[in-house]
Motif scaffolding. Sequence first.
Motif, mmCIF file in Angstrom:
data_model
loop_
_atom_site.group_PDB
_atom_site.id
_atom_site.type_symbol
_atom_site.label_atom_id
_atom_site.label_comp_id
_atom_site.label_asym_id
_atom_site.label_seq_id
_atom_site.Cartn_x
_atom_site.Cartn_y
_atom_site.Cartn_z
ATOM 1 N N GLN A 73 47.253 74.135 44.781
ATOM 2 C CA GLN A 73 48.092 74.372 43.603
ATOM 3 C C GLN A 73 49.261 75.251 44.015
ATOM 4 O O GLN A 73 49.067 76.292 44.649
ATOM 5 C CB GLN A 73 47.294 75.018 42.477
ATOM 6 C CG GLN A 73 46.372 74.047 41.759
ATOM 7 C CD GLN A 73 45.987 74.543 40.372
ATOM 8 O OE1 GLN A 73 45.626 75.690 40.188
ATOM 9 N NE2 GLN A 73 46.052 73.657 39.392
ATOM 10 N N ILE A 74 50.470 74.821 43.662
ATOM 11 C CA ILE A 74 51.673 75.573 43.996
ATOM 12 C C ILE A 74 52.322 76.048 42.705
ATOM 13 O O ILE A 74 52.729 75.247 41.865
ATOM 14 C CB ILE A 74 52.669 74.730 44.815
ATOM 15 C CG1 ILE A 74 52.028 74.221 46.104
ATOM 16 C CG2 ILE A 74 53.916 75.568 45.144
ATOM 17 C CD1 ILE A 74 51.473 72.838 46.003
ATOM 18 N N ARG A 75 52.365 77.362 42.524
ATOM 19 C CA ARG A 75 53.145 77.945 41.432
ATOM 20 C C ARG A 75 54.477 78.376 42.018
ATOM 21 O O ARG A 75 54.532 78.875 43.140
ATOM 22 C CB ARG A 75 52.443 79.149 40.813
ATOM 23 C CG ARG A 75 51.295 78.791 39.890
ATOM 24 C CD ARG A 75 49.989 78.867 40.580
ATOM 25 N NE ARG A 75 48.884 78.508 39.690
ATOM 26 C CZ ARG A 75 47.663 78.249 40.146
ATOM 27 N NH1 ARG A 75 47.384 78.325 41.426
ATOM 28 N NH2 ARG A 75 46.702 77.912 39.305
ATOM 29 N N TRP A 76 55.526 78.203 41.262
ATOM 30 C CA TRP A 76 56.832 78.577 41.788
ATOM 31 C C TRP A 76 57.706 79.153 40.692
ATOM 32 O O TRP A 76 57.525 78.867 39.509
ATOM 33 C CB TRP A 76 57.521 77.376 42.447
ATOM 34 C CG TRP A 76 57.765 76.194 41.539
ATOM 35 C CD1 TRP A 76 56.931 75.129 41.344
ATOM 36 C CD2 TRP A 76 58.909 75.956 40.703
ATOM 37 N NE1 TRP A 76 57.478 74.248 40.441
ATOM 38 C CE2 TRP A 76 58.693 74.728 40.028
ATOM 39 C CE3 TRP A 76 60.088 76.664 40.460
ATOM 40 C CZ2 TRP A 76 59.621 74.196 39.132
ATOM 41 C CZ3 TRP A 76 61.008 76.136 39.557
ATOM 42 C CH2 TRP A 76 60.768 74.914 38.919
ATOM 43 N N ARG A 77 58.629 79.980 41.123
ATOM 44 C CA ARG A 77 59.664 80.513 40.247
ATOM 45 C C ARG A 77 60.981 80.408 40.995
ATOM 46 O O ARG A 77 61.025 80.579 42.219
ATOM 47 C CB ARG A 77 59.395 81.972 39.865
ATOM 48 C CG ARG A 77 58.016 82.243 39.285
ATOM 49 C CD ARG A 77 57.993 83.549 38.509
ATOM 50 N NE ARG A 77 58.669 83.368 37.238
ATOM 51 C CZ ARG A 77 58.047 83.063 36.093
ATOM 52 N NH1 ARG A 77 56.734 82.911 36.060
ATOM 53 N NH2 ARG A 77 58.730 82.926 34.966
ATOM 54 N N ALA A 78 62.060 80.096 40.273
ATOM 55 C CA ALA A 78 63.358 79.890 40.916
ATOM 56 C C ALA A 78 64.474 80.469 40.062
ATOM 57 O O ALA A 78 64.346 80.590 38.835
ATOM 58 C CB ALA A 78 63.606 78.395 41.157
ATOM 59 N N GLU A 79 65.558 80.806 40.734
ATOM 60 C CA GLU A 79 66.729 81.335 40.054
ATOM 61 C C GLU A 79 67.987 80.800 40.742
ATOM 62 O O GLU A 79 68.093 80.837 41.971
ATOM 63 C CB GLU A 79 66.719 82.860 40.088
ATOM 64 C CG GLU A 79 67.873 83.510 39.345
ATOM 65 C CD GLU A 79 67.724 85.017 39.285
ATOM 66 O OE1 GLU A 79 67.432 85.531 38.194
ATOM 67 O OE2 GLU A 79 67.881 85.666 40.330
ATOM 68 N N ILE A 80 68.927 80.292 39.947
ATOM 69 C CA ILE A 80 70.181 79.784 40.473
ATOM 70 C C ILE A 80 71.119 80.961 40.754
ATOM 71 O O ILE A 80 71.242 81.883 39.949
ATOM 72 C CB ILE A 80 70.852 78.820 39.469
ATOM 73 C CG1 ILE A 80 69.877 77.707 39.067
ATOM 74 C CG2 ILE A 80 72.126 78.228 40.067
ATOM 75 C CD1 ILE A 80 69.425 76.836 40.195
ATOM 76 N N GLY A 81 71.779 80.942 41.928
ATOM 77 C CA GLY A 81 72.729 81.990 42.264
ATOM 78 C C GLY A 81 73.944 81.963 41.349
ATOM 79 O O GLY A 81 74.340 80.912 40.833
ATOM 80 N N GLU A 82 74.549 83.115 41.135
ATOM 81 C CA GLU A 82 75.697 83.205 40.232
ATOM 82 C C GLU A 82 76.980 82.700 40.883
ATOM 83 O O GLU A 82 77.811 82.073 40.228
ATOM 84 C CB GLU A 82 75.868 84.658 39.776
ATOM 85 C CG GLU A 82 74.716 85.164 38.912
ATOM 86 C CD GLU A 82 74.931 86.586 38.453
ATOM 87 O OE1 GLU A 82 75.984 87.171 38.811
ATOM 88 O OE2 GLU A 82 74.069 87.123 37.745
ATOM 89 N N ASN A 83 77.154 82.960 42.167
ATOM 90 C CA ASN A 83 78.390 82.565 42.862
ATOM 91 C C ASN A 83 78.126 81.310 43.685
ATOM 92 O O ASN A 83 77.519 81.381 44.759
ATOM 93 C CB ASN A 83 78.884 83.707 43.753
ATOM 94 C CG ASN A 83 80.229 83.404 44.378
ATOM 95 O OD1 ASN A 83 80.995 82.582 43.870
ATOM 96 N ND2 ASN A 83 80.535 84.048 45.500
ATOM 97 N N ARG A 84 78.580 80.148 43.159
ATOM 98 C CA ARG A 84 78.318 78.869 43.824
ATOM 99 C C ARG A 84 79.622 78.086 43.955
ATOM 100 O O ARG A 84 79.881 77.150 43.189
ATOM 101 C CB ARG A 84 77.288 78.060 43.031
ATOM 102 C CG ARG A 84 75.998 78.788 42.755
ATOM 103 C CD ARG A 84 74.931 77.884 42.171
ATOM 104 N NE ARG A 84 75.401 77.047 41.079
ATOM 105 C CZ ARG A 84 75.527 77.441 39.823
ATOM 106 N NH1 ARG A 84 75.217 78.680 39.480
ATOM 107 N NH2 ARG A 84 75.953 76.602 38.892
ATOM 108 N N PRO A 85 80.470 78.431 44.899
ATOM 109 C CA PRO A 85 81.744 77.721 45.047
ATOM 110 C C PRO A 85 81.534 76.272 45.492
ATOM 111 O O PRO A 85 80.620 75.972 46.258
ATOM 112 C CB PRO A 85 82.477 78.539 46.120
ATOM 113 C CG PRO A 85 81.407 79.250 46.867
ATOM 114 C CD PRO A 85 80.323 79.518 45.883
#
Length: 309
Positions: free
Chosen positions: A246-258
């Motif tokens: 079982q894989i639990r995951w959490r993710a967050e998109i970076g704010e600066n994405r040129p």
Amino acid sequence: MDSNQKTAWWAIARSEEVGGKKPINADIGDQPIVLWRDNEGIVRALEDRCPHRRAPLSLGCVRDNGWIQCGYHGWIYEGETGRLKEIPNMKDKQKFPPLYRAIRFGVHESGGFVYVNLDAEAAPPAPSTNTTYALSGTVAVALSHQDWLDALFDDPNLVLAIRGIGFTPYLMTELHEEQGRLVMERSCQWRLLHWPAPFSPEFPVTMLTATDPITGHTDVTLRDADFNELLRVALAPVPAARGVTQIRWRAEIGENRPGWMAKLLGMKDSFAVRPSVDGAALRVLKPSASRHGEELRANMLNKDAVAAA
């Protein structure tokens, strides 16, 4: 599971999965565990077997006082110690000596994950330095814990999907030990621009992974050539019953994405753990980084054992 894994802290649930109304079931290997929050909001963990008739406690309910009640005969247990507190129609507490209790486990909550240790007296781990990432999910994969980690090391395409990203076999840095973790940086391409060209001199994106050698808990950072962090992910693979991981995951998109490709990461379904693995591709995958990882892991654990002696 080896002895190190039996005494490790495993992220067996995401914080939002555990509530105070209905208990949930999770596994560490073949050990079933029931989780719930008591009336103070503290997560409790017991063996998911009622000592009376071995019925799963996760099929019961959480009482208003925060105790858990078995759904079979109604026996009620307190989460902090696992002690039996009530039996329907037998309210005299003198009838319930300390012998009557469910097996309890150590619990720690940090960074949006609930960690459990099979040793109830284990010292809690250091708090997570990550804030709780907003995106999250749980996936069960019919692959053993070590095989899943080996696939992550050798070809992340088999187990991960990031919008617009193609993982190449080329490494910026080989797998190595760094501050007690297995660290590696892999070259990546934007799929629509280069993929599936077999060779390209340009690698505009890299994926940095840092993996715990015992649990496989992995921090992932996707960044561009200017070191802008495009995506951050925490992966928590846990061995479960019958060879499932079982894989639990959490993710967050970076704010600066040129760049327009990087901006696509902000769309829905930017990251996912694949719920199944391509068996044909896995069969012909040659061990590379994973083989070196086995050697590094053995050396790291040996050093820890010598230091503890």
